[in-house]
Write a protein that holds these residues in place. Sequence first.
Motif, PDB file in Angstrom:
ATOM      1  N   LEU A  44      80.713  22.904  30.576  1.00 18.99           N
ATOM      2  CA  LEU A  44      80.267  23.970  29.685  1.00 18.99           C
ATOM      3  C   LEU A  44      79.353  24.937  30.433  1.00 18.99           C
ATOM      4  CD1 LEU A  44      80.161  25.107  26.778  1.00 18.99           C
ATOM      5  CD2 LEU A  44      78.266  23.540  26.337  1.00 18.99           C
ATOM      6  N   VAL A  45      79.720  26.219  30.409  1.00 20.31           N
ATOM      7  CA  VAL A  45      78.945  27.261  31.081  1.00 20.31           C
ATOM      8  C   VAL A  45      78.449  28.259  30.041  1.00 20.31           C
ATOM      9  CG1 VAL A  45      79.011  29.145  32.762  1.00 20.31           C
ATOM     10  CG2 VAL A  45      80.293  27.024  33.198  1.00 20.31           C
ATOM     11  N   LEU A  46      77.151  28.506  30.036  1.00 19.02           N
ATOM     12  CA  LEU A  46      76.569  29.489  29.121  1.00 19.02           C
ATOM     13  C   LEU A  46      76.385  30.822  29.840  1.00 19.02           C
ATOM     14  CD1 LEU A  46      75.130  30.298  26.431  1.00 19.02           C
ATOM     15  CD2 LEU A  46      72.995  29.663  27.582  1.00 19.02           C
ATOM     16  N   VAL A  47      76.888  31.891  29.224  1.00 18.21           N
ATOM     17  CA  VAL A  47      76.629  33.247  29.707  1.00 18.21           C
ATOM     18  C   VAL A  47      75.543  33.856  28.829  1.00 18.21           C
ATOM     19  CG1 VAL A  47      77.577  35.539  30.132  1.00 18.21           C
ATOM     20  CG2 VAL A  47      78.982  33.511  30.548  1.00 18.21           C
ATOM     21  N   THR A  48      74.454  34.243  29.450  1.00 19.35           N
ATOM     22  CA  THR A  48      73.346  34.849  28.741  1.00 19.35           C
ATOM     23  C   THR A  48      72.934  36.114  29.489  1.00 19.35           C
ATOM     24  OG1 THR A  48      71.147  34.438  27.804  1.00 19.35           O
ATOM     25  CG2 THR A  48      71.629  33.421  29.927  1.00 19.35           C
ATOM     26  N   ALA A  49      71.786  36.694  29.170  1.00 18.08           N
ATOM     27  CA  ALA A  49      71.438  37.988  29.760  1.00 18.08           C
ATOM     28  C   ALA A  49      69.938  38.190  29.800  1.00 18.08           C
ATOM     29  CB  ALA A  49      72.086  39.124  28.954  1.00 18.08           C
ATOM     30  N   LYS A  59      77.445  41.494  28.050  1.00 17.72           N
ATOM     31  CA  LYS A  59      77.453  40.024  28.164  1.00 17.72           C
ATOM     32  C   LYS A  59      78.800  39.456  27.713  1.00 17.72           C
ATOM     33  CE  LYS A  59      74.955  37.576  25.287  1.00 17.72           C
ATOM     34  NZ  LYS A  59      74.435  38.820  24.798  1.00 17.72           N
ATOM     35  N   THR A  60      79.293  39.911  26.581  1.00 21.47           N
ATOM     36  CA  THR A  60      80.584  39.430  26.085  1.00 21.47           C
ATOM     37  C   THR A  60      81.706  39.849  27.026  1.00 21.47           C
ATOM     38  OG1 THR A  60      79.800  39.506  23.793  1.00 21.47           O
ATOM     39  CG2 THR A  60      82.183  39.447  24.137  1.00 21.47           C
ATOM     40  N   LEU A  61      81.659  41.081  27.488  1.00 18.67           N
ATOM     41  CA  LEU A  61      82.629  41.578  28.460  1.00 18.67           C
ATOM     42  C   LEU A  61      82.653  40.689  29.700  1.00 18.67           C
ATOM     43  CD1 LEU A  61      84.006  44.680  29.481  1.00 18.67           C
ATOM     44  CD2 LEU A  61      82.086  44.273  31.013  1.00 18.67           C
ATOM     45  N   THR A  62      81.479  40.314  30.197  1.00 20.85           N
ATOM     46  CA  THR A  62      81.381  39.466  31.384  1.00 20.85           C
ATOM     47  C   THR A  62      81.944  38.082  31.116  1.00 20.85           C
ATOM     48  OG1 THR A  62      79.431  40.700  32.112  1.00 20.85           O
ATOM     49  CG2 THR A  62      79.785  38.545  33.111  1.00 20.85           C
ATOM     50  N   THR A  63      81.675  37.540  29.935  1.00 16.03           N
ATOM     51  CA  THR A  63      82.211  36.231  29.564  1.00 16.03           C
ATOM     52  C   THR A  63      83.730  36.251  29.594  1.00 16.03           C
ATOM     53  OG1 THR A  63      80.295  35.859  28.128  1.00 16.03           O
ATOM     54  CG2 THR A  63      82.216  34.450  27.781  1.00 16.03           C
ATOM     55  N   ILE A  64      84.313  37.287  29.019  1.00 11.18           N
ATOM     56  CA  ILE A  64      85.770  37.407  28.972  1.00 11.18           C
ATOM     57  C   ILE A  64      86.343  37.554  30.380  1.00 11.18           C
ATOM     58  CG2 ILE A  64      87.681  38.883  28.176  1.00 11.18           C
ATOM     59  CD1 ILE A  64      85.744  39.647  25.796  1.00 11.18           C
ATOM     60  N   GLY A  65      85.746  38.458  31.165  1.00 10.97           N
ATOM     61  CA  GLY A  65      86.233  38.675  32.523  1.00 10.97           C
ATOM     62  C   GLY A  65      86.091  37.449  33.401  1.00 10.97           C
ATOM     63  N   LEU A  66      84.985  36.719  33.236  1.00  8.94           N
ATOM     64  CA  LEU A  66      84.768  35.497  34.015  1.00  8.94           C
ATOM     65  C   LEU A  66      85.815  34.444  33.666  1.00  8.94           C
ATOM     66  CD1 LEU A  66      83.214  33.645  35.907  1.00  8.94           C
ATOM     67  CD2 LEU A  66      81.551  33.250  34.078  1.00  8.94           C
ATOM     68  N   ALA A  67      86.128  34.286  32.389  1.00  7.61           N
ATOM     69  CA  ALA A  67      87.156  33.319  31.988  1.00  7.61           C
ATOM     70  C   ALA A  67      88.503  33.681  32.607  1.00  7.61           C
ATOM     71  CB  ALA A  67      87.260  33.273  30.464  1.00  7.61           C
ATOM     72  N   GLN A  68      88.817  34.975  32.612  1.00  6.54           N
ATOM     73  CA  GLN A  68      90.062  35.417  33.249  1.00  6.54           C
ATOM     74  C   GLN A  68      90.052  35.095  34.745  1.00  6.54           C
ATOM     75  OE1 GLN A  68      91.402  39.220  30.478  1.00  6.54           O
ATOM     76  NE2 GLN A  68      90.193  39.633  32.289  1.00  6.54           N
ATOM     77  N   ALA A  69      88.922  35.365  35.396  1.00  9.63           N
ATOM     78  CA  ALA A  69      88.824  35.147  36.843  1.00  9.63           C
ATOM     79  C   ALA A  69      88.918  33.664  37.196  1.00  9.63           C
ATOM     80  CB  ALA A  69      87.523  35.738  37.364  1.00  9.63           C
ATOM     81  N   LEU A  70      88.310  32.801  36.394  1.00  7.51           N
ATOM     82  CA  LEU A  70      88.393  31.360  36.646  1.00  7.51           C
ATOM     83  C   LEU A  70      89.836  30.879  36.549  1.00  7.51           C
ATOM     84  CD1 LEU A  70      85.182  30.238  34.739  1.00  7.51           C
ATOM     85  CD2 LEU A  70      85.632  29.807  37.169  1.00  7.51           C
ATOM     86  N   ASN A  71      90.557  31.365  35.561  1.00  4.85           N
ATOM     87  CA  ASN A  71      91.976  31.001  35.477  1.00  4.85           C
ATOM     88  C   ASN A  71      92.755  31.532  36.666  1.00  4.85           C
ATOM     89  OD1 ASN A  71      92.581  29.414  33.051  1.00  4.85           O
ATOM     90  ND2 ASN A  71      91.734  31.127  31.917  1.00  4.85           N
ATOM     91  N   ALA A  72      92.365  32.720  37.145  1.00  2.48           N
ATOM     92  CA  ALA A  72      93.073  33.324  38.273  1.00  2.48           C
ATOM     93  C   ALA A  72      92.921  32.506  39.555  1.00  2.48           C
ATOM     94  CB  ALA A  72      92.583  34.751  38.496  1.00  2.48           C
ATOM     95  N   THR A 284      81.043  30.089  27.375  1.00  5.48           N
ATOM     96  CA  THR A 284      80.591  30.557  26.070  1.00  5.48           C
ATOM     97  C   THR A 284      79.402  31.491  26.265  1.00  5.48           C
ATOM     98  OG1 THR A 284      80.022  29.836  23.818  1.00  5.48           O
ATOM     99  CG2 THR A 284      78.953  28.666  25.644  1.00  5.48           C
ATOM    100  N   GLU A 285      79.030  32.205  25.195  1.00  7.94           N
ATOM    101  CA  GLU A 285      77.885  33.117  25.289  1.00  7.94           C
ATOM    102  C   GLU A 285      76.959  32.915  24.103  1.00  7.94           C
ATOM    103  OE1 GLU A 285      77.584  36.387  23.331  1.00  7.94           O
ATOM    104  OE2 GLU A 285      79.086  35.587  21.975  1.00  7.94           O
ATOM    105  N   ALA A 286      75.729  33.345  24.283  1.00  5.09           N
ATOM    106  CA  ALA A 286      74.735  33.307  23.210  1.00  5.09           C
ATOM    107  C   ALA A 286      74.084  34.680  23.147  1.00  5.09           C
ATOM    108  CB  ALA A 286      73.696  32.225  23.464  1.00  5.09           C
ATOM    109  N   PRO A 309      75.125  21.430  28.931  1.00  5.02           N
ATOM    110  CA  PRO A 309      75.614  22.559  29.739  1.00  5.02           C
ATOM    111  C   PRO A 309      75.538  22.235  31.227  1.00  5.02           C
ATOM    112  CG  PRO A 309      73.411  23.020  28.881  1.00  5.02           C
ATOM    113  CD  PRO A 309      73.845  21.724  28.265  1.00  5.02           C
ATOM    114  N   SER A 310      76.545  22.690  31.974  1.00  2.00           N
ATOM    115  CA  SER A 310      76.592  22.419  33.410  1.00  2.00           C
ATOM    116  C   SER A 310      76.008  23.547  34.241  1.00  2.00           C
ATOM    117  CB  SER A 310      78.047  22.171  33.852  1.00  2.00           C
ATOM    118  OG  SER A 310      78.567  21.017  33.238  1.00  2.00           O
ATOM    119  N   ALA A 311      76.042  24.783  33.710  1.00  3.56           N
ATOM    120  CA  ALA A 311      75.519  25.926  34.460  1.00  3.56           C
ATOM    121  C   ALA A 311      75.313  27.083  33.503  1.00  3.56           C
ATOM    122  CB  ALA A 311      76.475  26.332  35.576  1.00  3.56           C
ATOM    123  N   SER A 312      74.572  28.085  33.971  1.00  2.00           N
ATOM    124  CA  SER A 312      74.343  29.284  33.181  1.00  2.00           C
ATOM    125  C   SER A 312      74.536  30.516  34.060  1.00  2.00           C
ATOM    126  CB  SER A 312      72.933  29.282  32.585  1.00  2.00           C
ATOM    127  OG  SER A 312      72.700  30.447  31.823  1.00  2.00           O
TER     128      SER A 312
END
Length: 543
Positions: A44-49, A59-72, A284-286, A309-312
Amino acid sequence: MKPIIEIARSFGINEDHLELYGKYKCKLDLSLGEELQDGPDGKLVLVTAMNPTPAGEGKTLTTIGLAQALNAIGEPTIAALREPSLGPCFGMKGGATGSNKAQIIPSEDINLHFTGDIHAITSAHNLLSAMIDNHIFQGNALRINPQRILWKRAMDMNDRSLRNIVTGLGSGNGVVQETGFMITTASEIMAVLCLSQDLIDLEQRLGQMLVAYNESGEVVTASQLGAVGAMVVLLKDAIKPNLVQTIEGTPVVVHGGPFANIAHGCSSVIGTKLSLKLAKVVVTEAGFGADLGAEKFFDIKCRQAGLIPSASVLVVTVKALKYNGGASKLELDQPNQQALELGLPNMKRHIENIQKFGVPVMVVINHFASDLMEELDLVIDYCRSLGVKVEISKVWAEGSQGGLGVAKTLTEILNQENANFSTLYPDNMDTQTKIEQIVREIYRGAEVSFSPAAVRSMNEIERLGFRSLPVCMAKTPYSFSDQPSLLGAPEGFTLHVRAVSVSAGAGFIVVHTGNIVTMPGLPKSPAAEQVYLDEQGEVVGLE
C-alpha cells in the motif's frame, strides 16, 4: 476506452462479480472480497502533498499517472481514489479525475452522478433528519430535546445560505428549530460508509450514530429511532466499490468521497482492501496536504482497518512552494527563486511528519510547463540534502512514460526499505491530549486554545465513554495553523478549537478549528460558469 469487463479480467476478476453501469463502469460485488480474503496483500502506497495553492496542484493526477507508470514497468497496480463531489466540481477546483494523459475515464460520468453513491448517502442522511423531526411531531416518545438535536441536513453542493436555517415555520409543520445543512462529503454517513468493513459493520455503525440528546441529557441514537434498516437499504449498492479505468487502461477503484479538511479524507476501506488482494501495488491518496489527509489516513483509516502502508509519495510543485514562500497566486508562473527558497521549509516539514509515522517517503515534483530547470534543480538538491529520494513527474503531458522515473524509484523503496508504521498517539490518551499531540507534532503549534463549548464537549466525551476514539481535525488546508494566510512553516502559534463533536458511528471525534465550515460557499466566479454542452452534446469545462 476498453470495456470495463476487459479491465476487470486483466486482474483476474470474473464477470460474475461485476454489476455493470453501462460499458465502461461497474460495481464490484462484495462476494469478490470474501473469495479473496485468504490471499496475500499487495503493498500500500499513500500519495499525499505539501500545503497546496487554492487551485490544488495535482495530487490525484500524480496518483493516476504513477499507477499507470507502475503497470508500464511490470508492477501490477491498482489505484484507489475518492469519488468527486459536485460541490468543488462546480465551485473552485472543478473536476477531480486527473487531466490530459493522466486521468480516469469516463471523466464526465465520474465527476457528475457516477453510480449514484453520493446521492444515496445524501438520501440516507436526510431520511434520518426527517425521521428525527417526525418523531418529535408524532409525540416524542424518546423525549428528544429540540434544542439539542445534533443531526443536520445534507446536500452535495456548495450553498453558504443553508449553513444556518430555521425549520418548522407555519402551522402543522413541526417544532420550530434552528438547524442547517452540511455538504454530503462532511456527513457522518459518508465516513461510516468509507470506514465500514462490510454490510454488517455498516449497519452497526449507522445504529451507533448520535442524533440528539433527550430531556435528561442522555444521547439518542439512530438505532433508537428505527431508521437504520431503511438507511441500509438506501446504501446497499453504494457500499460496493466502483471500478473504472485510466486513459491507459489501468484499473481504478473509485469509492467514497469524504473531504480531508472537514472529514477524514480517504477512499473506502472496502475498496482499498479489495484492491490489495487484486494487485501487487495499490496507490491511494488522501486529501489536501499531509497535515490533514495523511495524518488522518494513518491515525484513523489505518488504525481502524489494520492497514500497514509500505511507502508514501509527497507531491510538491514549484508553484505551491512559491505560494508558501509568499508569492502572489497570480504570479506563480513567474521566476521567483527567493519565494521558492522560502517555501522549501513547508515541504521539509511534511517530509519529517510522514517519517514520524515510520513510513518511507519520496518526493515527486509535479511538472508544469512554466517550471524553470534551475528552480527544479534547486528543489531536487534540497531534497537530496535531506537524504530523501526525489523525481520529476511529467505524467500530465506524457502519461506513464512521464512517470517511469517515479515508478522505478518507488519500486526500489518498496523492495529495499521496510516501513515501521505506528500511529501518532495511543487509543487510551484523552481527547484533549490527542489534539495537543497533533498540534505540537504535526502542526508545530505552541499551544491550543479551547472554547468553553469545546471543553464542555470533551468532558461529555469522557462521560459517554468515547475516550478511545481518534480525533479528526477540521482545519484549513492552506496552512499548518488554523489561519489560511499563515503560509510556509509557521511555529509557536496558538491553534483555536471552537467545537468538538462525536461521530460515534464513524469512530472518531471531530475537532472544529478556526473558521472552518462544513458547508462551503461558491467563489466569486464559480467553475459552473464555464460548464456547458457543445453542439455535439459533449460536456465542456468540467476538468
